[in-house]
Design a protein around this motif. Structure first.
Motif, mmCIF file in Angstrom:
data_model
loop_
_atom_site.group_PDB
_atom_site.id
_atom_site.type_symbol
_atom_site.label_atom_id
_atom_site.label_comp_id
_atom_site.label_asym_id
_atom_site.label_seq_id
_atom_site.Cartn_x
_atom_site.Cartn_y
_atom_site.Cartn_z
ATOM 1 N N LEU A 1 -3.961 -7.855 2.755
ATOM 2 C CA LEU A 1 -2.604 -7.899 3.315
ATOM 3 C C LEU A 1 -1.627 -7.105 2.453
ATOM 4 N N ARG A 2 -1.699 -7.257 1.144
ATOM 5 C CA ARG A 2 -0.768 -6.559 0.229
ATOM 6 C C ARG A 2 -0.971 -5.033 0.289
ATOM 7 N N PHE A 3 -2.260 -4.631 0.313
ATOM 8 C CA PHE A 3 -2.530 -3.178 0.382
ATOM 9 C C PHE A 3 -2.008 -2.580 1.668
ATOM 10 N N LEU A 4 -2.202 -3.309 2.794
ATOM 11 C CA LEU A 4 -1.668 -2.811 4.079
ATOM 12 C C LEU A 4 -0.148 -2.718 4.012
ATOM 13 N N ASN A 5 0.472 -3.707 3.394
ATOM 14 C CA ASN A 5 1.931 -3.688 3.192
ATOM 15 C C ASN A 5 2.359 -2.463 2.408
ATOM 16 N N ALA A 6 1.566 -2.194 1.382
ATOM 17 C CA ALA A 6 1.904 -1.039 0.535
ATOM 18 C C ALA A 6 1.822 0.256 1.336
ATOM 19 N N ALA A 7 0.758 0.354 2.175
ATOM 20 C CA ALA A 7 0.593 1.531 3.005
ATOM 21 C C ALA A 7 1.769 1.701 3.961
ATOM 22 N N ILE A 8 2.189 0.520 4.537
ATOM 23 C CA ILE A 8 3.343 0.533 5.447
ATOM 24 C C ILE A 8 4.580 0.978 4.666
ATOM 25 N N GLY A 9 4.648 0.549 3.437
ATOM 26 C CA GLY A 9 5.800 0.915 2.588
ATOM 27 C C GLY A 9 5.861 2.423 2.351
ATOM 28 N N VAL A 10 4.692 3.015 2.114
ATOM 29 C CA VAL A 10 4.635 4.459 1.893
ATOM 30 C C VAL A 10 5.139 5.178 3.132
ATOM 31 N N ARG A 11 4.613 4.684 4.307
ATOM 32 C CA ARG A 11 5.007 5.306 5.571
ATOM 33 C C ARG A 11 6.515 5.195 5.782
ATOM 34 N N ALA A 12 7.012 4.016 5.472
ATOM 35 C CA ALA A 12 8.445 3.776 5.669
ATOM 36 C C ALA A 12 9.271 4.685 4.764
ATOM 37 N N TRP A 13 8.874 4.866 3.537
ATOM 38 C CA TRP A 13 9.637 5.727 2.608
ATOM 39 C C TRP A 13 9.631 7.175 3.071
ATOM 40 N N ALA B 1 0.681 -5.841 -4.564
ATOM 41 C CA ALA B 1 -0.727 -5.554 -4.274
ATOM 42 C C ALA B 1 -1.541 -5.617 -5.549
ATOM 43 N N ARG B 2 -0.968 -5.083 -6.658
ATOM 44 C CA ARG B 2 -1.715 -5.115 -7.917
ATOM 45 C C ARG B 2 -1.934 -6.555 -8.388
ATOM 46 N N ALA B 3 -0.877 -7.366 -8.218
ATOM 47 C CA ALA B 3 -1.000 -8.773 -8.640
ATOM 48 C C ALA B 3 -2.092 -9.489 -7.854
ATOM 49 N N ALA B 4 -2.108 -9.223 -6.536
ATOM 50 C CA ALA B 4 -3.131 -9.873 -5.699
ATOM 51 C C ALA B 4 -4.509 -9.448 -6.137
ATOM 52 N N LEU B 5 -4.636 -8.148 -6.457
ATOM 53 C CA LEU B 5 -5.931 -7.644 -6.890
ATOM 54 C C LEU B 5 -6.339 -8.316 -8.194
ATOM 55 N N LEU B 6 -5.368 -8.452 -9.071
ATOM 56 C CA LEU B 6 -5.659 -9.061 -10.372
ATOM 57 C C LEU B 6 -6.121 -10.514 -10.181
ATOM 58 N N ALA B 7 -5.456 -11.242 -9.267
ATOM 59 C CA ALA B 7 -5.836 -12.636 -8.998
ATOM 60 C C ALA B 7 -7.260 -12.727 -8.510
ATOM 61 N N PRO C 1 -12.421 -0.168 -8.252
ATOM 62 C CA PRO C 1 -11.877 1.136 -8.704
ATOM 63 C C PRO C 1 -11.161 1.893 -7.579
ATOM 64 N N LEU C 2 -11.713 1.719 -6.387
ATOM 65 C CA LEU C 2 -11.095 2.423 -5.257
ATOM 66 C C LEU C 2 -9.707 1.861 -4.981
ATOM 67 N N LEU C 3 -9.629 0.584 -5.070
ATOM 68 C CA LEU C 3 -8.345 -0.075 -4.798
ATOM 69 C C LEU C 3 -7.321 0.277 -5.871
ATOM 70 N N GLU C 4 -7.798 0.270 -7.099
ATOM 71 C CA GLU C 4 -6.891 0.617 -8.197
ATOM 72 C C GLU C 4 -6.449 2.067 -8.109
ATOM 73 N N ALA C 5 -7.419 2.920 -7.724
ATOM 74 C CA ALA C 5 -7.128 4.355 -7.601
ATOM 75 C C ALA C 5 -6.073 4.583 -6.520
ATOM 76 N N TYR C 6 -6.221 3.875 -5.455
ATOM 77 C CA TYR C 6 -5.255 4.020 -4.358
ATOM 78 C C TYR C 6 -3.866 3.676 -4.829
#
Lengths: 722, 137
Positions: A59-71, A90-96, A115-120
């Motif tokens: 969910l957080r990564f999709l939000n981030a993607a939406i955020g990029v699109r919005a910017w 998104a990073r916090a969720a990944l860390l959890a 690694p892919l998620l972090e790279a993104y």
């Protein structure tokens, strides 16, 4: 086993097995419940959180993607800020997710995706830092490609976790289903087992219980033989269950009862035999037979004691000869007076025939029959079997009964002898009686003579008795006279005492007055008074002396009356007139009632007036205050006259009334006496009235109820003065 | 009274009031004459009941008869002794020594101080009065 356990033990075993089944059942149910619980815990604590964390990363990564699109569309500082925030989230969720524990397969997939998620996220950062200007189609596409790749890897992980969750759910479902099925089966199994055990228990208990009840019913009916049979278990003589114990008790009881019954029967036989006849043989043989039968003895002898010898009167199985007391077993029993038991053969006659051969009796028992301290008989019993204490006791009882029977026989013989003796004596007495009769008749004749003499004697005795009575009467009379004399003497003594008192008072007054007279010469008033006292008391003294003289005259019979015909009314009037002064002083008066007729009396007028004066004076003295003294005169048809003097004063006691006219006895001579007078007045009255041929009587209803004196004079004879 | 005093002054050392009780009127009268001639103050009654009913001490000394119709002399002695313990009591009786026992001795036990037998010498009476009037030591 069934027959060896008691009912309670059977019940215990049945219930114990039921309890074991219950415990096993509970254990199985518990195990299943634990398994389900473990699976559920695995699901909630490990599988579900991992999946949720993975979902959150996606969910957080999709939000981030939406955020990029919005910017890109609207590159405002707000959009940039929001984008940065979304990246951080998104990073916090990944860390959890990274911090959570994973299983090895999940770990492999996660390590590929991380690694892919972090790279993104780094690409996103860079893309934004390069700014709006450098953003182009290509860079955007590259970012999208990165994103696609990372999310695909994450999806892989998510799918794996989802699968795991589904598996766990299915496993739980399975376990639950299994548990349900298992429980049902277990319940069914337990029920079946319970039922089985219950049936078995009931079955194992019911049979012995039924038999117990049946045994009890038979016992109730007294059919103990059947009861014993029911209670016995074939082939098992040592059973220790209830029935076994019961059977054992029954068998013992039955044996004892049988023995007892048998013994009673024998006792009865012996008793019947003992009481059946009055001859020794008639008693002895049946009794011996019964005893032998009871003791299962083959041999038996009943000896009768005759002085120092024992004579056989009944035998069984052998022939016997007389023995002496003290010899042999029977002799010893008679001598020592107690049972003798021998286990050796006695002699050649003590053998038992068995078919053709003979066997010596091994047990011989001799019991003496004793009654009233005398050995009457001895019973000897021989047997091949053992004769124990029971046999001895039985034989002793039987012996006692036999003793009674034999005693009866002896008594009977004694009585027969006595009857014969009595008959003889009766005849003698008859003869004596007749002789006595003759003597008796003689005696009767003599008796008549004696009676006649007796009657004469009786007559004499009565005469003597009559004389005796006369004598005792005379004695009594004399004694009475003596008593009268003693009484008179006492009265005289008393009279002297009274006389002294009566004389002392006037003397004291005179003596005192004389002193006053001499010592008060110059006081005429006192002198006058003294002289008056002296005068009065002197007159009183002379009257006392006159009375005394009268008494003396009466006592010596020297009083003299001058007879003439006197009118009693005139006498009474004079007497009443004389007493007027005294009555006034006493606060009373005298009422005189006179008849119309003349009342004539022959006598001395002076003495008659003295009589009347005395009576009236008395009435005034003893009469009640204020109550008049009543004097009446009556003339009877025969011209005799009656004077009555009545008062309502203190009256006279009945005991005093009797001796009122006796000289020297005034009614009251006690300490309390207070009326002047010597007790001579009434004695004088009586003497004087009697001199006139009249009578005087006194009446009183008692103390306090007045008195009445009545004088009766006879009619004048017309002889004139004499 | 005045004359009696002068004549028998040697007896009437101390003036004493005397109550005389006797049922015989002449005895009573003679006692009054005797006592007055000796200078004593007297008071008399021939009714024992009246004497018994007295509530105030009537005199210093009582002379009484024992046998009276209306009251018992013994009772009178006992009552007077109880009421006025200091009052002197002199008993005179004619029946005291002849009839049934010694009543005078009995009277002393009832509380009489002195006794006299009737008749008595006047001198004897005065001697006794003198003794009784002497102050108690």
């Amino acid at each position: 086993m069934k027959s060896r356990l008691k009912i309670a033990e059977r019940m215990a075993v049945g219930f114990g097995l039921m309890m074991v089944v219950l415990v096993i059942f509970a254990w199985v149910i518990d195990r299943r419940a634990q398994k389900i619980e473990a699976a559920r815990r695995e699901l909630t604590t490990r599988i579900a959180p991992l999946r949720e964390a993975a979902d959150a990363v996606q969910l957080r990564f999709l939000n981030a993607a939406i955020g990029v699109r919005a910017w890109l569309v609207d590159p405002t500082p707000e959009a940039l800020l929001r984008l940065r925030q979304q990246v951080v989230e998104a990073r916090a969720a990944l860390l959890a997710l990274e911090l959570m524990q994973r299983e090895p397969d999940g770990e492999a997939v996660f390590q590929k995706a991380r690694p892919l998620l972090e790279a993104y996220l780094v690409e996103c950062q860079r893309f934004v830092e390069r700014g709006q200007a450098s953003a182009n189609e290509a860079s955007e596409q590259a970012l999208t490609a990165h994103r696609e790749e990372a999310l695909a890897a994450l999806n892989e992980f998510i799918k794996l976790q989802r699968n795991k969750r589904d598996h766990a759910l299915i496993a739980i479902q399975q376990a639950s289903n299994d548990a349900e099925q298992g429980t049902k089966a277990a319940v069914a199994l337990a029920l079946v087992l319970f039922l089985l055990l219950a049936v078995l228990t009931v079955h194992s208990v019911r049979e012995p219980a039924r038999r117990l009840v049946e045994v009890a019913r038979h016992m109730e009916r007294g059919d103990w033989r059947t009861a014993v049979e029911l209670a016995s278990v074939p082939g098992d003589r040592t059973a220790r269950d209830e029935l076994g114990i019961l059977r054992h008790a029954f068998v013992s009881a039955a044996t004892a009862l049988e023995r007892r019954e048998q013994r009673l029967k024998t006792d009865m036989l012996v008793a019947r035999a003992a009481g059946s006849g009055l001859s020794r043989e008639g008693i002895a043989q049946p009794a011996l037979d019964a005893i032998c039968a009871q003791l299962q003895a083959e041999l038996g002898v009943l000896f009768r004691a005759e002085g120092a010898q024992l004579v056989p009167v009944a035998t069984k199985g052998l022939t016997a000869t007389p023995v002496k007391v003290g010899e042999g077993l029977a002799g010893r029993a008679a001598l020592e007076r107690r049972p003798q038991l021998l286990t050796d053969s006695l002699g050649p006659e003590w053998v038992v025939r068995r078919g053709l051969q003979t066997v010596p009796a091994q047990n011989v028992l001799a019991v003496p029959i004793i009654s009233r301290d005398e050995v009457l008989a001895v019973v000897v019993i021989g047997s091949l079997a053992k004769l124990g204490a029971e046999a001895v006791s039985f034989l002793e009882v039987s012996a006692t009964q036999l003793a009674v029977g034999l005693q009866n026989v002896a008594s009977h013989e004694q009585i027969k002898k006595l009857v014969a003796e009595l008959g003889r004596q009766g005849e003698q007495i008859q003869a004596q009686n007749e002789a006595l009769q003759v003597q008796n008749e003689e005696l009767q004749v003599q008796g008549e003579e004696i009676r006649t003499q007796n009657e004469e004697l009786q007559a004499q005795s009565e005469e003597i008795k009559a004389q005796n009575d006369e004598l005792s009467l005379a004695t009594a009379r004399l004694r009475g006279q003596a008593e009268v004399l003693v009484e008179e003497d006492e009265r005289k003594t008393e009279f002297l005492g009274v006389l002294a008192h009566e004389l002392r008072n006037p003397l004291a007054a005179i003596s005192n007055s004389l002193f006053a007279l001499t010592h008060a010469r110059d006081n005429p008033a006192m002198r006058e008074r003294a002289e008056q006292v002296i005068g009065r008391q002197t007159r009183l003294l002379s009257r006392l002396i006159e009375d005394l003289l009268d008494v003396t005259r009466i006592n010596s019979g020297k009083i003299r009356i001058d007879r003439e015909v006197v009118d009693l009314a005139a006498v009474l009037r004079a007497a009443v007139e004389d007493c007027k002064g005294a009555a006034e002083r006493a606060g009373t008066r005298v009422e005189l009632q006179l008849p119309a007729d003349q009342a004539l009396v022959e006598g001395d007028p002076v003495r008659l007036q003295q009589v009347m004066g005395n009576l009236i004076d008395n009435a005034i003295k003893f009469g009640g205050d204020q109550q008049p003294v009543r004097v009446s005169l009556e003339v009877n048809d025969d011209r005799s006259t009656e004077v009555k003097v009545c008062d309502d004063g203190e009256g006279i006691e009945a005991s005093v009334l009797k001796r009122l006219f006796v000289p020297f006895s005034q009614a009251d001579t006690s300490v309390q006496r207070h009326r002047s007078g010597l007790g001579l007045g009434l004695a004088l009255v009586k003497a004087l009235v009697e001199l006139h041929g009249g009578t005087v009587k006194a009446f009183s209803a008692g103390l306090g109820r007045g008195a009445e004196f009545s004088v009766h004079f006879p009619s004048p004879t017309g002889r004139g003065s004499g | 009274l005045i004359a009696g005093k002068s004549i028998t002054a040697r007896y009437a050392v101390v003036s004493m009031r005397i109550l005389v009780v006797d049922d015989n009127a002449d005895v009573l009268e003679s006692m009054v004459l005797l006592l007055q001639s000796a200078g004593y103050e007297t008071q008399t009654t021939n009714d024992g009941r009246k004497a018994l009913a007295m509530n105030e001490q009537p005199a210093d000394l009582l002379i009484t008869d024992l046998f009276m119709p209306d009251a018992d002399g013994f009772e009178l002695i006992a009552k007077f002794r109880q009421r006025w313990p200091k009052m002197k009591i002199l008993v005179m009786s004619g029946g005291g020594t002849v009839v049934r026992g010694n009543y005078l001795a009995l009277a002393v036990r009832f509380g009489a101080d002195a006794t006299m037998s009737k008749p008595f010498e006047p001198a004897e009476l005065f001697r006794k009065l003198e003794t009784l009037s002497a102050p108690v030591s």
